[in-house]
Design an enzyme around this catalytic site. Structure first.
Site, mmCIF file in Angstrom:
data_model
loop_
_atom_site.group_PDB
_atom_site.id
_atom_site.type_symbol
_atom_site.label_atom_id
_atom_site.label_comp_id
_atom_site.label_asym_id
_atom_site.label_seq_id
_atom_site.Cartn_x
_atom_site.Cartn_y
_atom_site.Cartn_z
ATOM 1 N N LYS A 23 -10.602 -0.012 10.589
ATOM 2 C CA LYS A 23 -10.851 -1.179 9.739
ATOM 3 C C LYS A 23 -11.298 -2.377 10.572
ATOM 4 O O LYS A 23 -11.599 -3.433 10.040
ATOM 5 C CB LYS A 23 -9.594 -1.540 8.958
ATOM 6 N N CYS A 40 -4.836 2.597 -3.583
ATOM 7 C CA CYS A 40 -3.606 3.095 -2.970
ATOM 8 C C CYS A 40 -2.451 2.122 -3.176
ATOM 9 O O CYS A 40 -1.643 1.884 -2.272
ATOM 10 C CB CYS A 40 -3.781 3.387 -1.481
ATOM 11 N N HIS A 69 0.869 -1.178 0.000
ATOM 12 C CA HIS A 69 0.000 0.000 0.000
ATOM 13 C C HIS A 69 0.909 1.232 0.000
ATOM 14 O O HIS A 69 2.028 1.180 0.524
ATOM 15 C CB HIS A 69 -0.843 -0.052 1.282
ATOM 16 N N GLN A 115 -4.585 -4.732 7.206
ATOM 17 C CA GLN A 115 -5.601 -5.663 6.704
ATOM 18 C C GLN A 115 -5.579 -6.984 7.460
ATOM 19 O O GLN A 115 -6.327 -7.902 7.107
ATOM 20 C CB GLN A 115 -5.400 -5.924 5.203
ATOM 21 N N ASP A 128 3.083 -4.080 8.232
ATOM 22 C CA ASP A 128 1.863 -3.313 8.011
ATOM 23 C C ASP A 128 0.697 -4.289 8.186
ATOM 24 O O ASP A 128 0.410 -5.092 7.305
ATOM 25 C CB ASP A 128 1.885 -2.716 6.594
#
Lengths: 145, 409
Positions: free
Chosen positions: B224, B364, B121, B201, B198
């Site tokens: 999220k 993104c 991302h 998600q 990261d």
């Protein structure tokens, strides 16, 4: 499905321009080149123009994007060819007003462009329709690269 | 599969969009919020609102207890050793930028390497581009396999003794790929590099255990995972964080302030300059309670089955291309696709007219779009409140889209 509303967006003249775009390509003898993109969605456009004595002698576009952005670019090139830069900018402003749902000066001939008036009801898609116009305005105002 | 009753916790889902019941398939962009989170925020502002770590009044104590209580919930949620390793921030982007600007500037110099992948991302690309430019370091990309996964062989080829930082997403927001973070961390450590994850998600969808992963930094966002916007977490190993300088200076993060010199509070507060995101943290705590009551394993299983069902049904549509691994065991609960020559924006507009919310665009991840050789894609992403009925509505909507554009073309 709300087909009626959709049909206002995807008018047949728009789909016709999308399927068979006018002035698609890159001008060999162009003296103005503008690259522009819509960073929120990834649409890109390259506009090449031949501007002499403040007249848009010729204009081509190339790019990738949705039906609205590509059809709008096709219509734009068709309309501004032969216009003075002043007329082209004036038309761009009228188009922008149409996207904002404002009343238009009736003296302005919109032709095929009128088909894009439905876009005003889809706020997320207005930027698709205005991309090529912004590129053109930048080009004729002498901010070329 | 989870019970359909879970939907009842999400008041926003109970509405019509363009004359159709809403089907929300954009949770990878942001999830909806259960009533438990909404009420926690409401209660906080109605009864407990105050600034934290200062003053002696009762409201101040309540707000501080709520804020620090949320930190403990996050610690347990990711199995960190200590709450000192849990820093509240605005979101994943701020967290990764903090690692790049604080750890990165102090530890990376000319000729060193920073390693990321082609699927990242933008928030896990640009902080490293900037760091590389500032320091003269080299930014290296691990190439992807054809199915959109990472091979450990390529990971081993790319990471060298010059590598100082490896930063990789846990789960891809476009391909759905679940990356082998534990193994990559081992490789990074063998070369003396730190591993930054990261997890934007991953945190909403699967059980994270930072001790098990052994990663050095891990970042995720609250919005999220059923929490409010504007709150996220940076996890870092205590030894590393202790040796790092804050990048934001001001109130709340200081120990003593003199005219020309100041000293910082201890962890985690030295990284939380200014009035912190109190309501956001407390709301995130409520989201964690909600998710843990259902169980992260059950949520992961639910999404896994839903994505499998969606891939099967969507594959039956002529001209529909699905991106990312075909093996459902290698992917998370989202499906990125394109339908014939219909531009994703046009797909998303027609679906929206049918009450179905999907994402269209480059997500993104422009370098990944380039790798996929597309300018944009559409994405349906699932969460615990989605059902097979939602998938059926999507498939029906896609068939309508196809017919519509076949007709008008």
């Amino acid at each position: 499905m709300s087909t009626n509303k959709l049909d206002q967006l995807y008018r047949s003249v728009i789909m016709e321009h999308y399927k068979h775009p006018k002035n698609k390509g890159v001008l060999e003898n162009g003296n103005v080149t503008i690259d522009m993109n819509n960073p929120t969605c990834g649409d890109v456009i390259r506009l090449t123009m031949n501007v002499e004595d403040d007249i848009v002698k010729d204009v081509n576009f190339e790019g990738e994007g949705c039906s609205i952005s590509m059809a709008s670019a096709s219509m734009m090139t068709q309309m501004i060819k032969g216009m003075t830069t002043e007329e082209a900018v004036k038309l761009a402003h009228s188009f922008s007003d149409m996207m904002l749902g404002k009343d238009l000066d009736e003296s302005i001939e919109l032709d095929d462009l009128e088909a894009l008036s439905g876009v005003a009801q889809f706020p997320a898609r207005i930027k698709c329709a205005t991309l090529s116009w912004k590129a053109m305005e930048k080009g004729v105002s002498g901010e070329s690269q | 599969m989870l019970s359909k009753d879970i939907r009842n916790h999400f008041p926003i889902l109970d509405q019509e969009i363009n004359g159709h019941p809403l089907v929300y398939l954009d949770s990878a962009a942001t999830s909806q919020k259960p009533v438990q989170v909404i009420e926690t925020l409401d209660r906080y502002y109605r009864f407990d609102n105050s600034n934290v770590h200062r003053g002696v009044h009762t409201l101040g104590n309540r707000a501080t207890d709520g804020y620090e209580g949320a930190r403990e919930k996050v610690r347990k949620f990711i199995n960190a050793k200590s709450t000192q390793e849990v820093i509240f921030m605005r979101g994943t982007t701020t967290a990764i930028n903090t690692v790049a600007q604080s750890y990165g500037r102090a530890n990376v110099s000319e000729g060193d390497e920073i390693v990321i992948t082609h699927m990242e991302h933008h928030s896990n690309i640009i902080p490293w581009q900037q760091l590389a430019k500032e320091t003269g370091a080299v930014l290296k990309y691990i190439d992807l396999e054809e199915d959109g996964t990472l091979s450990l062989d390529k990971v081993r080829e790319t990471i060298t003794d010059k590598t100082k930082i490896v930063s990789i997403m846990y789960v891809s927001n476009v391909l759905g790929t679940m990356n082998p973070i534990e193994e990559i961390t081992k490789i990074a450590h063998q070369h003396g590099a730190v591993m930054c994850v990261d997890a934007a998600q991953a945190a909403p969808h699967l059980k994270i255990d930072v001790q098990n992963l052994d990663c050095d930094f891990l970042a995720f966002s609250g919005h999220k995972m059923c929490g409010p916007t504007g709150i996220g977490v940076l996890y870092g190993k205590k030894d590393l964080l202790n040796n790092m300088e804050p990048i934001e200076f001001g109130g709340e993060m200081i120990d003593f302030v003199g005219l020309y010199e100041s000293t910082w509070k201890e962890l985690p507060w030295k990284f939380e300059g200014g009035t912190p995101i109190i309501a956001g943290a407390i709301g995130l705590g409520a989201a964690i309670d909600f998710l843990e009551e259902i169980g992260l394993d059950a949520i992961e299983q639910h999404e896994h089955e839903l994505a499998g069902y969606a891939m099967d049904k969507m594959s039956e549509i002529d001209g529909l291309t699905i991106y990312g691994p075909r093996d459902p065991d290698k992917r998370a609960g989202l499906v990125t696709f394109n339908l014939d020559d219909v531009h994703p924006h046009d797909v998303a507009t027609v679906l929206d007219m049918n009450g179905i919310a999907v994402r269209a665009g480059h997500h993104c991840a422009q370098p990944l779009m380039k790798w996929l050789q597309v300018s944009s894609t559409a994405r349906a992403s699932f969460y615990l409140y989605n059902t097979t009925d939602d998938v059926d509505r999507l498939v029906e909507g896609l068939r309508t889209t196809k017919e519509y554009f076949n007709d008008v073309y």
